[in-house]
Write a protein that holds these residues in place. Structure first.
Motif, PDB file in Angstrom:
ATOM      1  N   ASP A  42       0.833  -1.206   0.000  1.00 32.19           N
ATOM      2  CA  ASP A  42       0.000   0.000   0.000  1.00 32.19           C
ATOM      3  C   ASP A  42       0.867   1.255   0.000  1.00 32.19           C
ATOM      4  O   ASP A  42       0.540   2.257  -0.644  1.00 32.19           O
ATOM      5  CB  ASP A  42      -0.924   0.000   1.220  1.00 32.19           C
ATOM      6  CG  ASP A  42      -1.912  -1.155   1.198  1.00 32.19           C
ATOM      7  OD1 ASP A  42      -2.258  -1.610   0.089  1.00 32.19           O
ATOM      8  OD2 ASP A  42      -2.337  -1.603   2.278  1.00 32.19           O
ATOM      9  N   ALA A  43       1.983   1.203   0.741  1.00 30.89           N
ATOM     10  CA  ALA A  43       2.878   2.370   0.782  1.00 30.89           C
ATOM     11  C   ALA A  43       3.461   2.651  -0.595  1.00 30.89           C
ATOM     12  O   ALA A  43       3.587   3.822  -1.005  1.00 30.89           O
ATOM     13  CB  ALA A  43       3.990   2.144   1.790  1.00 30.89           C
ATOM     14  N   GLY A  75       0.786   4.262  -2.570  1.00 30.12           N
ATOM     15  CA  GLY A  75       0.583   5.634  -2.108  1.00 30.12           C
ATOM     16  C   GLY A  75       1.657   6.576  -2.602  1.00 30.12           C
ATOM     17  O   GLY A  75       1.374   7.697  -3.037  1.00 30.12           O
ATOM     18  N   ARG A  76       2.888   6.124  -2.575  1.00 31.15           N
ATOM     19  CA  ARG A  76       3.986   6.975  -3.032  1.00 31.15           C
ATOM     20  C   ARG A  76       3.895   7.206  -4.544  1.00 31.15           C
ATOM     21  O   ARG A  76       4.199   8.299  -5.031  1.00 31.15           O
ATOM     22  CB  ARG A  76       5.328   6.362  -2.642  1.00 31.15           C
ATOM     23  CG  ARG A  76       5.577   6.397  -1.136  1.00 31.15           C
ATOM     24  CD  ARG A  76       6.962   5.867  -0.785  1.00 31.15           C
ATOM     25  NE  ARG A  76       8.024   6.716  -1.321  1.00 31.15           N
ATOM     26  CZ  ARG A  76       8.426   7.850  -0.778  1.00 31.15           C
ATOM     27  NH1 ARG A  76       7.852   8.297   0.320  1.00 31.15           N
ATOM     28  NH2 ARG A  76       9.415   8.557  -1.331  1.00 31.15           N
ATOM     29  N   ALA A  77       3.470   6.184  -5.283  1.00 30.04           N
ATOM     30  CA  ALA A  77       3.298   6.358  -6.728  1.00 30.04           C
ATOM     31  C   ALA A  77       2.199   7.375  -7.018  1.00 30.04           C
ATOM     32  O   ALA A  77       2.329   8.219  -7.913  1.00 30.04           O
ATOM     33  CB  ALA A  77       2.972   5.019  -7.384  1.00 30.04           C
ATOM     34  N   ARG A 133      -5.974   5.059   5.804  1.00 33.38           N
ATOM     35  CA  ARG A 133      -5.091   6.083   6.361  1.00 33.38           C
ATOM     36  C   ARG A 133      -3.636   5.829   5.961  1.00 33.38           C
ATOM     37  O   ARG A 133      -2.879   6.762   5.692  1.00 33.38           O
ATOM     38  CB  ARG A 133      -5.223   6.155   7.877  1.00 33.38           C
ATOM     39  CG  ARG A 133      -4.466   7.347   8.452  1.00 33.38           C
ATOM     40  CD  ARG A 133      -4.765   7.583   9.910  1.00 33.38           C
ATOM     41  NE  ARG A 133      -4.014   8.754  10.366  1.00 33.38           N
ATOM     42  CZ  ARG A 133      -4.445   9.997  10.323  1.00 33.38           C
ATOM     43  NH1 ARG A 133      -5.662  10.249   9.850  1.00 33.38           N
ATOM     44  NH2 ARG A 133      -3.695  11.005  10.740  1.00 33.38           N
ATOM     45  N   GLY A 134      -3.242   4.554   5.898  1.00 35.08           N
ATOM     46  CA  GLY A 134      -1.878   4.242   5.476  1.00 35.08           C
ATOM     47  C   GLY A 134      -1.587   4.737   4.073  1.00 35.08           C
ATOM     48  O   GLY A 134      -0.520   5.291   3.798  1.00 35.08           O
ATOM     49  N   LEU A 135      -2.546   4.538   3.161  1.00 42.73           N
ATOM     50  CA  LEU A 135      -2.390   5.044   1.800  1.00 42.73           C
ATOM     51  C   LEU A 135      -2.285   6.565   1.796  1.00 42.73           C
ATOM     52  O   LEU A 135      -1.401   7.146   1.157  1.00 42.73           O
ATOM     53  CB  LEU A 135      -3.588   4.623   0.951  1.00 42.73           C
ATOM     54  CG  LEU A 135      -3.638   3.175   0.476  1.00 42.73           C
ATOM     55  CD1 LEU A 135      -5.041   2.825   0.013  1.00 42.73           C
ATOM     56  CD2 LEU A 135      -2.637   2.948  -0.659  1.00 42.73           C
ATOM     57  N   ALA A 136      -3.194   7.214   2.525  1.00 40.53           N
ATOM     58  CA  ALA A 136      -3.225   8.673   2.544  1.00 40.53           C
ATOM     59  C   ALA A 136      -1.934   9.250   3.114  1.00 40.53           C
ATOM     60  O   ALA A 136      -1.398  10.251   2.601  1.00 40.53           O
ATOM     61  CB  ALA A 136      -4.426   9.151   3.350  1.00 40.53           C
ATOM     62  N   GLU A 137      -1.410   8.637   4.166  1.00 40.35           N
ATOM     63  CA  GLU A 137      -0.174   9.143   4.765  1.00 40.35           C
ATOM     64  C   GLU A 137       1.004   8.985   3.817  1.00 40.35           C
ATOM     65  O   GLU A 137       1.900   9.836   3.771  1.00 40.35           O
ATOM     66  CB  GLU A 137       0.082   8.427   6.087  1.00 40.35           C
ATOM     67  CG  GLU A 137      -0.893   8.858   7.182  1.00 40.35           C
ATOM     68  CD  GLU A 137      -0.739   8.073   8.462  1.00 40.35           C
ATOM     69  OE1 GLU A 137      -0.051   7.014   8.437  1.00 40.35           O
ATOM     70  OE2 GLU A 137      -1.305   8.490   9.489  1.00 40.35           O
ATOM     71  N   ALA A 138       1.021   7.878   3.037  1.00 38.34           N
ATOM     72  CA  ALA A 138       2.097   7.698   2.058  1.00 38.34           C
ATOM     73  C   ALA A 138       2.015   8.755   0.957  1.00 38.34           C
ATOM     74  O   ALA A 138       3.037   9.290   0.518  1.00 38.34           O
ATOM     75  CB  ALA A 138       2.030   6.294   1.455  1.00 38.34           C
ATOM     76  N   LYS A 173       4.896  16.091   0.277  1.00 40.47           N
ATOM     77  CA  LYS A 173       5.781  16.975   1.046  1.00 40.47           C
ATOM     78  C   LYS A 173       7.213  16.889   0.532  1.00 40.47           C
ATOM     79  O   LYS A 173       7.924  17.903   0.434  1.00 40.47           O
ATOM     80  CB  LYS A 173       5.712  16.623   2.534  1.00 40.47           C
ATOM     81  CG  LYS A 173       4.393  17.031   3.200  1.00 40.47           C
ATOM     82  CD  LYS A 173       4.389  16.651   4.669  1.00 40.47           C
ATOM     83  CE  LYS A 173       3.128  17.178   5.372  1.00 40.47           C
ATOM     84  NZ  LYS A 173       1.893  16.580   4.853  1.00 40.47           N
ATOM     85  N   GLU A 174       7.655  15.679   0.194  1.00 40.89           N
ATOM     86  CA  GLU A 174       8.999  15.516  -0.361  1.00 40.89           C
ATOM     87  C   GLU A 174       9.148  16.302  -1.657  1.00 40.89           C
ATOM     88  O   GLU A 174      10.226  16.817  -1.963  1.00 40.89           O
ATOM     89  CB  GLU A 174       9.282  14.035  -0.624  1.00 40.89           C
ATOM     90  CG  GLU A 174       9.482  13.201   0.629  1.00 40.89           C
ATOM     91  CD  GLU A 174       9.609  11.725   0.298  1.00 40.89           C
ATOM     92  OE1 GLU A 174       9.691  11.381  -0.902  1.00 40.89           O
ATOM     93  OE2 GLU A 174       9.618  10.906   1.247  1.00 40.89           O
ATOM     94  N   ALA A 175       8.071  16.378  -2.421  1.00 39.94           N
ATOM     95  CA  ALA A 175       8.106  17.082  -3.710  1.00 39.94           C
ATOM     96  C   ALA A 175       7.897  18.587  -3.553  1.00 39.94           C
ATOM     97  O   ALA A 175       7.882  19.310  -4.550  1.00 39.94           O
ATOM     98  CB  ALA A 175       7.034  16.502  -4.633  1.00 39.94           C
ATOM     99  N   GLY A 176       7.735  19.042  -2.313  1.00 43.37           N
ATOM    100  CA  GLY A 176       7.515  20.466  -2.083  1.00 43.37           C
ATOM    101  C   GLY A 176       6.128  20.937  -2.456  1.00 43.37           C
ATOM    102  O   GLY A 176       5.914  22.123  -2.735  1.00 43.37           O
TER     103      GLY A 176
END
Length: 380
Positions: free
Chosen positions: A141-142, A145-147, A172-177, A183-186
């Motif tokens: 799932d992470a 989510g990151r993709a 929630r795990g998907l949403a947090e990823a 955030k990493e992408a600014g």
């Protein structure tokens, strides 16, 4: 599959005298009954074909034997099967398929020295607790989510994004990823919120989304709530693009979302390859659910066979694998192993290295249906 199976057999046949070799048993813990039975059938058919082809390449000798067991996708039944396999000395296991069943059964297999290759089980924390014996083929799932977060950061650069979830562990795990990747992408989201499964009235939430002028909404959750959210957005004349995971991969999504579902973007594993035609027979008919996982069942057998070759871990006379740890080390070693899915390697946690995530968009077909098949998401 000559490119993959023939070299496997070449190595395996050198490990013991031909006349004395007993078959190595591979357990299959899968939902052969219950709501996910179609997936279990596909896993069994894929694994059975791979075993048959390995044995045929060995001159018809039973080099491997598949031992299928029905866990019905239930945690308690999965544990019972794990105990039975452990008592019977089965140390190579494909499955379980569902995350809840994997979580319950893994400690039993771990204590017994058995190795697991699960074709499904996407719940991220499964591989986070450090079990030496668990490997998964599907993206977690992470990873999905990151993709999705990377897609949103590029496709909606400089635009306002909201991240929602259904307040379940999965959602929630998907949403947090997604949020972490944004955030990493600014490009952090302007709103992070959620609503419980079964909620019907989303007027307050949609009002906040409208006030925030969002142009894209990520939703971590399942098909019914995604459809409810979409309808509420469109009724409020908010045309934000919805992005979700394969949690919405349910026939009910197209029905419940209706015209509001068109344009929804979804992350999911890449389309699986079709199994090769079995030699000396006709391929069985498979529905879409079975077809989607058959190649994973086939690949799991390929991985276990190649790990066995690398580790030289089986007793050639008894056909037994005393302990799966050597095979676990072999699966984590390099180079990646060759399978019907392509090269497969695993990191120290047991997650597939470089496991790709596809993006599809739901569109109306000429006959009026809502479908995602073949609809690649265009690059931003």
């Amino acid at each position: 599959m000559k490119h993959a199976l023939a070299p496997i057999l070449a190595g395996l046949l050198m490990t013991a005298p031909v006349a004395a070799q007993a078959p190595v048993r591979i357990g299959l813990s899968a939902p052969l009954s219950g709501p996910d039975a179609a997936f279990g059938l596909g896993l069994r058919q894929g694994a059975e074909q791979a075993v048959a082809e390995l044995n045929r390449a060995a001159g018809g000798r039973p080099r491997f034997a598949l031992v299928p067991a029905d866990d019905a996708g239930d945690a308690r039944q999965a544990v019972a099967i794990a105990k039975k396999f452990a008592a019977d000395g089965v140390r190579l296991v494909i499955g379980p398929f569902e995350s809840i069943a994997v979580a319950a059964a893994t400690p039993v297999y771990e204590e017994a020295g058995a190795l697991l290759v699960t074709p499904g089980a996407t719940y991220t924390p499964l591989t986070g607790r450090g079990a030496w014996n668990l490997f998964r083929l599907a993206p977690s799932d992470a990873q999905q989510g990151r993709a999705a977060g990377a897609y949103l950061a590029k496709a909606f650069a400089g635009r306002r994004i909201a991240v929602l979830n259904d307040r379940s562990t999965f959602g929630r795990g998907l949403a947090e990823a997604v949020s972490a990747r944004l955030k990493e992408a600014g490009a952090p989201e302007v709103l992070f919120d959620g609503f419980p499964r079964g909620t019907r009235d989303l007027a307050d939430l949609v009002g906040r989304l409208k006030a925030a002028r969002v142009e894209a909404v990520y939703f971590g959750g399942l098909a019914p709530e995604a459809a409810t959210l979409l309808r509420a957005l469109r009724e409020a004349n908010l045309g934000a693009t919805l992005v979700a995971s394969d949690g919405i991969l349910d026939p009910a999504f197209a029905t419940a979302a209706g015209t509001a579902g068109e344009g929804t973007v979804m992350t999911l594993p890449p389309d699986p390859p079709r199994l090769p035609e079995p030699k000396g027979g006709k391929a069985p008919a498979r529905g879409p659910e079975a077809e989607s996982v058959a190649a994973s069942g086939y690949a799991a057998v390929e991985l276990l066979a190649q790990a066995l070759e690398r580790a030289r871990a089986a007793d050639p006379k008894a056909g037994r694998v005393p302990d799966g740890r050597k095979l676990a080390d072999a699966l984590r070693s390099t180079p990646p192993l060759r399978t019907i899915l392509g090269p497969v390697g695993f990191d120290s946690r047991g997650d597939r290295i470089g496991g790709t995530v596809a993006l599809r968009i739901w569109r109306r077909t000429p006959d009026g249906r809502l479908d995602y098949a073949g609809n690649e998401v265009p690059g931003p």
